[in-house]
Design a protein around this motif. Structure first.
Motif, PDB file in Angstrom:
ATOM      1  N   ASP A  27      -5.780  10.653  15.427  1.00 26.79           N
ATOM      2  CA  ASP A  27      -6.481  10.054  13.418  1.00 26.79           C
ATOM      3  C   ASP A  27      -5.604  10.674  13.033  1.00 26.79           C
ATOM      4  OD1 ASP A  27      -7.015   8.026  11.818  1.00 26.79           O
ATOM      5  OD2 ASP A  27      -7.987   8.895  11.117  1.00 26.79           O
ATOM      6  N   LEU A  28      -5.490  12.125  13.025  1.00 29.00           N
ATOM      7  CA  LEU A  28      -3.890  12.847  11.796  1.00 29.00           C
ATOM      8  C   LEU A  28      -3.158  12.274  12.174  1.00 29.00           C
ATOM      9  CD1 LEU A  28      -6.587  15.944  11.787  1.00 29.00           C
ATOM     10  CD2 LEU A  28      -6.500  14.127   9.732  1.00 29.00           C
ATOM     11  N   GLN A  29      -2.930  13.007  13.524  1.00 30.11           N
ATOM     12  CA  GLN A  29      -1.173  12.426  14.189  1.00 30.11           C
ATOM     13  C   GLN A  29      -1.087  11.185  13.727  1.00 30.11           C
ATOM     14  OE1 GLN A  29       0.711  14.256  15.679  1.00 30.11           O
ATOM     15  NE2 GLN A  29      -0.768  15.951  13.815  1.00 30.11           N
ATOM     16  N   HIS A  30      -1.642  10.396  13.383  1.00 29.16           N
ATOM     17  CA  HIS A  30      -1.327   8.611  13.574  1.00 29.16           C
ATOM     18  C   HIS A  30      -0.817   8.533  11.622  1.00 29.16           C
ATOM     19  CE1 HIS A  30      -1.942   4.021  12.984  1.00 29.16           C
ATOM     20  NE2 HIS A  30      -3.048   4.641  12.165  1.00 29.16           N
ATOM     21  N   PHE A  31      -1.847   9.001  10.935  1.00 28.12           N
ATOM     22  CA  PHE A  31      -1.940   9.088   9.216  1.00 28.12           C
ATOM     23  C   PHE A  31       0.038   9.623   9.189  1.00 28.12           C
ATOM     24  CE2 PHE A  31      -1.633  11.701   5.181  1.00 28.12           C
ATOM     25  CZ  PHE A  31      -2.304  10.452   4.588  1.00 28.12           C
ATOM     26  N   LYS A  32      -0.011  10.781   9.982  1.00 28.08           N
ATOM     27  CA  LYS A  32       1.079  11.433   9.397  1.00 28.08           C
ATOM     28  C   LYS A  32       2.591  10.476   9.754  1.00 28.08           C
ATOM     29  CE  LYS A  32       3.667  15.994  10.736  1.00 28.08           C
ATOM     30  NZ  LYS A  32       3.954  17.339  11.564  1.00 28.08           N
ATOM     31  N   LYS A  33       2.589   9.667  10.775  1.00 30.93           N
ATOM     32  CA  LYS A  33       3.468   8.709  11.212  1.00 30.93           C
ATOM     33  C   LYS A  33       3.410   7.458  10.495  1.00 30.93           C
ATOM     34  CE  LYS A  33       2.688   5.646  14.915  1.00 30.93           C
ATOM     35  NZ  LYS A  33       2.463   5.008  15.839  1.00 30.93           N
ATOM     36  N   GLU A  34       2.746   6.751  10.268  1.00 30.65           N
ATOM     37  CA  GLU A  34       2.761   5.998   9.166  1.00 30.65           C
ATOM     38  C   GLU A  34       3.373   6.298   8.140  1.00 30.65           C
ATOM     39  OE1 GLU A  34       1.798   3.033   9.542  1.00 30.65           O
ATOM     40  OE2 GLU A  34       1.452   3.169  11.882  1.00 30.65           O
ATOM     41  N   THR A  35       2.573   7.881   7.731  1.00 28.76           N
ATOM     42  CA  THR A  35       3.064   8.065   6.104  1.00 28.76           C
ATOM     43  C   THR A  35       4.420   8.684   5.751  1.00 28.76           C
ATOM     44  OG1 THR A  35       1.791  10.083   6.310  1.00 28.76           O
ATOM     45  CG2 THR A  35       0.976   7.377   5.305  1.00 28.76           C
ATOM     46  N   PRO A  55       4.108  17.654   3.936  1.00 32.73           N
ATOM     47  CA  PRO A  55       4.796  17.687   4.211  1.00 32.73           C
ATOM     48  C   PRO A  55       6.051  16.155   4.141  1.00 32.73           C
ATOM     49  CG  PRO A  55       4.052  18.893   6.055  1.00 32.73           C
ATOM     50  CD  PRO A  55       3.291  18.398   5.115  1.00 32.73           C
ATOM     51  N   ASN A  56       7.299  16.395   4.188  1.00 27.10           N
ATOM     52  CA  ASN A  56       7.731  15.097   4.465  1.00 27.10           C
ATOM     53  C   ASN A  56       7.431  13.864   4.104  1.00 27.10           C
ATOM     54  OD1 ASN A  56       9.557  16.473   6.296  1.00 27.10           O
ATOM     55  ND2 ASN A  56       7.846  16.078   8.042  1.00 27.10           N
ATOM     56  N   ARG A  57       6.449  13.900   2.714  1.00 34.14           N
ATOM     57  CA  ARG A  57       6.126  12.630   1.770  1.00 34.14           C
ATOM     58  C   ARG A  57       5.767  13.230   0.429  1.00 34.14           C
ATOM     59  NH1 ARG A  57       1.725  13.791   6.323  1.00 34.14           N
ATOM     60  NH2 ARG A  57       2.207  14.375   5.807  1.00 34.14           N
ATOM     61  N   ILE A  82       1.614   4.234 -10.769  1.00 30.01           N
ATOM     62  CA  ILE A  82       1.898   4.017  -9.378  1.00 30.01           C
ATOM     63  C   ILE A  82       1.955   2.623  -9.360  1.00 30.01           C
ATOM     64  CG2 ILE A  82       0.432   3.702  -6.796  1.00 30.01           C
ATOM     65  CD1 ILE A  82       0.495   6.653  -8.428  1.00 30.01           C
ATOM     66  N   LEU A  83       2.126   1.360 -10.188  1.00 31.42           N
ATOM     67  CA  LEU A  83       2.192  -0.149  -9.504  1.00 31.42           C
ATOM     68  C   LEU A  83       3.343  -0.178  -9.875  1.00 31.42           C
ATOM     69  CD1 LEU A  83      -1.082  -2.352 -11.181  1.00 31.42           C
ATOM     70  CD2 LEU A  83      -0.827  -1.648  -8.400  1.00 31.42           C
ATOM     71  N   GLU A  84       4.294   0.818 -11.104  1.00 33.02           N
ATOM     72  CA  GLU A  84       5.346   0.851 -10.981  1.00 33.02           C
ATOM     73  C   GLU A  84       6.646   1.172  -9.954  1.00 33.02           C
ATOM     74  OE1 GLU A  84       8.690  -0.012 -13.396  1.00 33.02           O
ATOM     75  OE2 GLU A  84       7.044  -0.404 -14.103  1.00 33.02           O
ATOM     76  N   ILE A  85       5.978   2.098  -9.694  1.00 31.84           N
ATOM     77  CA  ILE A  85       6.717   2.622  -8.122  1.00 31.84           C
ATOM     78  C   ILE A  85       6.538   2.068  -7.440  1.00 31.84           C
ATOM     79  CG2 ILE A  85       6.405   5.409  -6.296  1.00 31.84           C
ATOM     80  CD1 ILE A  85       4.780   6.142  -9.550  1.00 31.84           C
ATOM     81  N   ALA A  86       5.207   1.784  -6.882  1.00 26.26           N
ATOM     82  CA  ALA A  86       4.872   0.643  -5.524  1.00 26.26           C
ATOM     83  C   ALA A  86       5.529  -0.828  -5.884  1.00 26.26           C
ATOM     84  CB  ALA A  86       4.066   0.341  -5.907  1.00 26.26           C
ATOM     85  N   GLN A  87       6.645  -1.183  -6.789  1.00 25.27           N
ATOM     86  CA  GLN A  87       7.559  -2.429  -7.075  1.00 25.27           C
ATOM     87  C   GLN A  87       8.664  -2.105  -6.129  1.00 25.27           C
ATOM     88  OE1 GLN A  87       7.943  -3.122 -10.812  1.00 25.27           O
ATOM     89  NE2 GLN A  87       6.010  -4.213 -11.298  1.00 25.27           N
ATOM     90  N   ASP A  88       9.215  -0.577  -5.854  1.00 29.01           N
ATOM     91  CA  ASP A  88      10.668  -0.394  -6.091  1.00 29.01           C
ATOM     92  C   ASP A  88       9.990   0.346  -4.215  1.00 29.01           C
ATOM     93  OD1 ASP A  88      11.871  -2.030  -7.484  1.00 29.01           O
ATOM     94  OD2 ASP A  88      11.685   0.574  -8.775  1.00 29.01           O
ATOM     95  N   LYS A  89       8.972   1.087  -4.383  1.00 27.95           N
ATOM     96  CA  LYS A  89       8.974   1.060  -2.367  1.00 27.95           C
ATOM     97  C   LYS A  89       8.044   1.591  -1.538  1.00 27.95           C
ATOM     98  CE  LYS A  89       9.691   5.658  -4.474  1.00 27.95           C
ATOM     99  NZ  LYS A  89      10.194   6.874  -4.780  1.00 27.95           N
ATOM    100  N   ASP A  90       7.845   1.635  -0.580  1.00 26.57           N
ATOM    101  CA  ASP A  90       6.758   1.421   0.218  1.00 26.57           C
ATOM    102  C   ASP A  90       5.403   2.280  -0.825  1.00 26.57           C
ATOM    103  OD1 ASP A  90       7.423  -0.285   2.010  1.00 26.57           O
ATOM    104  OD2 ASP A  90       7.920   0.539   3.618  1.00 26.57           O
ATOM    105  N   VAL A  91       4.095   2.097  -0.785  1.00 27.40           N
ATOM    106  CA  VAL A  91       3.343   3.350  -1.386  1.00 27.40           C
ATOM    107  C   VAL A  91       2.282   3.172  -0.964  1.00 27.40           C
ATOM    108  CG1 VAL A  91       1.950   3.908  -3.530  1.00 27.40           C
ATOM    109  CG2 VAL A  91       4.271   3.183  -3.458  1.00 27.40           C
TER     110      VAL A  91
END
Length: 164
Positions: A27-35, A55-57, A82-91
């Protein structure tokens, strides 16, 4: 786009003593892959339970404490930021329970690891109306020597969500 990502047991528990009540390296690897490569948002307690930015996020910590500062993550103090940031990118909203509750009506998608066991805990995922969500993909996890519980991943989209 605002995506929630979390793991929960059959009773909806997501935590115990500021950690997860199970050990599932897959599950930790899945979380890393998705995020990885994306922006993740967590509350102060979740950040402190991890002890560092991942890292890498791009890590953002949401806290009510106006004096809280970090060298390895951005600190914000409002839902609006946060909602402002989520308008332009995947959060990705990564917890804990108070943060999930705060954004529950704003989520566009969910990625849930369903732990097929009763593990107990002291923190549950907030109550939500699952009838508003459609399972769009399901993938079974592999139970093995390192992952000793049955689990599966579910990807959900909010019904009626017109993201274009």
């Amino acid at each position: 786009m605002l995506t929630f990502i979390w793991a929960q047991d059959k009773d909806g528990y997501i935590g115990k003593d500021n950690t997860m009540p199970w050990r599932l390296p897959a599950d930790l690897q899945h979380f890393k892959k998705e995020t990885s490569g994306h922006t993740i948002v967590m509350g102060r307690k979740t950040y402190e339970s991890i002890g560092k930015a991942l890292p890498n996020r791009e890590s953002i910590v949401l806290t009510r404490d106006p004096d809280y500062s970090l060298t390895d993550a951005k600190v914000v103090h409002s839902k609006a930021e946060i909602l402002e940031i989520a308008q332009d990118k995947d959060v990705f909203i990564t917890g804990g329970a108070e943060i999930y509750q705060l954004f529950l009506e704003d989520a566009d998608a969910l990625i849930v690891t369903h732990v097929e066991a009763t593990c107990g805990g002291d923190t549950r995922f907030p109550t939500m109306d699952w009838s508003k969500w459609q399972l769009t993909k399901r993938e079974n996890g592999t139970r093995d020597a390192k992952n000793d519980l049955d689990f599966w991943y579910g990807w959900y989209e909010k019904m009626g969500n017109n993201r274009g």
